[in-house]
Design an enzyme around this catalytic site. Structure first.
Site, PDB file in Angstrom:
ATOM      1  N   SER A  21      56.892  -2.507  40.377  1.00  0.00           N
ATOM      2  CA  SER A  21      57.997  -1.874  39.669  1.00  0.00           C
ATOM      3  C   SER A  21      57.619  -1.732  38.198  1.00  0.00           C
ATOM      4  O   SER A  21      56.440  -1.724  37.852  1.00  0.00           O
ATOM      5  CB  SER A  21      59.272  -2.716  39.829  1.00  0.00           C
ATOM      6  N   ASN A  22      58.617  -1.622  37.346  1.00  0.00           N
ATOM      7  CA  ASN A  22      58.403  -1.553  35.905  1.00  0.00           C
ATOM      8  C   ASN A  22      59.572  -2.222  35.197  1.00  0.00           C
ATOM      9  O   ASN A  22      60.485  -2.730  35.837  1.00  0.00           O
ATOM     10  CB  ASN A  22      58.201  -0.105  35.456  1.00  0.00           C
ATOM     11  N   ARG A  23      59.561  -2.200  33.894  1.00  0.00           N
ATOM     12  CA  ARG A  23      60.540  -2.937  33.096  1.00  0.00           C
ATOM     13  C   ARG A  23      61.835  -2.184  32.815  1.00  0.00           C
ATOM     14  O   ARG A  23      62.654  -2.644  32.018  1.00  0.00           O
ATOM     15  CB  ARG A  23      59.904  -3.352  31.767  1.00  0.00           C
TER      16      ARG A  23
END
Length: 172
Positions: A21-23
């Site tokens: 995923s990402n932030r």
């Protein structure tokens, strides 16, 4: 006006307990959805997993993966006048997610990845007279990359975000 907004990250499973995923916190997309609804527009918010409440007056659609987000966008796009793609969609996913939790002692040394579908490119042929807005979260050559995306994806507007700057980018 009927507005379709995407927000948050997507999660691409490695196994049943891990993901890529990402932030992204989803704050930008939720703020856009809230602003649209507060001005009397009908807003559908397609969101990846975040810890935010769907704004009052907004129809929320929860998704996890890039493929699920693409399906939701395709499903709601015919009934909208504008698409605001504020989500930070994962660019890659594991080619073969494990069906069971990978154990440390059995974990593969590498995970083969494949591209996820680019949602804006996928729906570009369906744009018609709709307003399409994209976001470019970049760490270098911000304007160059934003202009490239603007043209490549046939966008009407793009928001360029230099995520290396203090108080800009993810989670703020």
């Amino acid at each position: 006006m009927k507005i379709l907004v995407t927000a948050g990250p997507t999660r691409e499973p490695i196994d049943p307990v891990r993901f890529i995923s990402n932030r992204s916190s989803g704050k930008m997309g939720y703020a856009v959805a809230r602003a649209g609804a507060s001005r009397g527009h009908q807003v559908v918010l397609v969101s990846g997993p975040v810890s935010l409440a769907v704004p009052k007056g907004v129809k929320g659609v929860q998704v996890n993966t890039a493929a699920e987000m693409l399906d939701a966008v395709k499903r709601h796009l015919p009934r909208c006048d504008a698409l605001v793609m504020a989500a930070a969609v994962a660019d890659w996913r594991p080619k073969r997610p494990a069906r069971h939790k990978l154990k440390k002692r059995k974990a593969p040394p590498t995970i083969d990845l494949e591209r996820t579908a680019d949602i804006l490119l996928s729906v570009r042929p369906r744009k018609g007279r709709r307003l399409f807005v994209g976001f470019a979260a970049e760490t270098d050559r911000v304007r160059v990359e934003a202009r490239r995306k603007l043209a490549e994806k046939n966008l009407d507007l793009i928001v360029a975000n230099d995520v290396t700057q203090p108080d800009a980018g993810f989670e703020v």
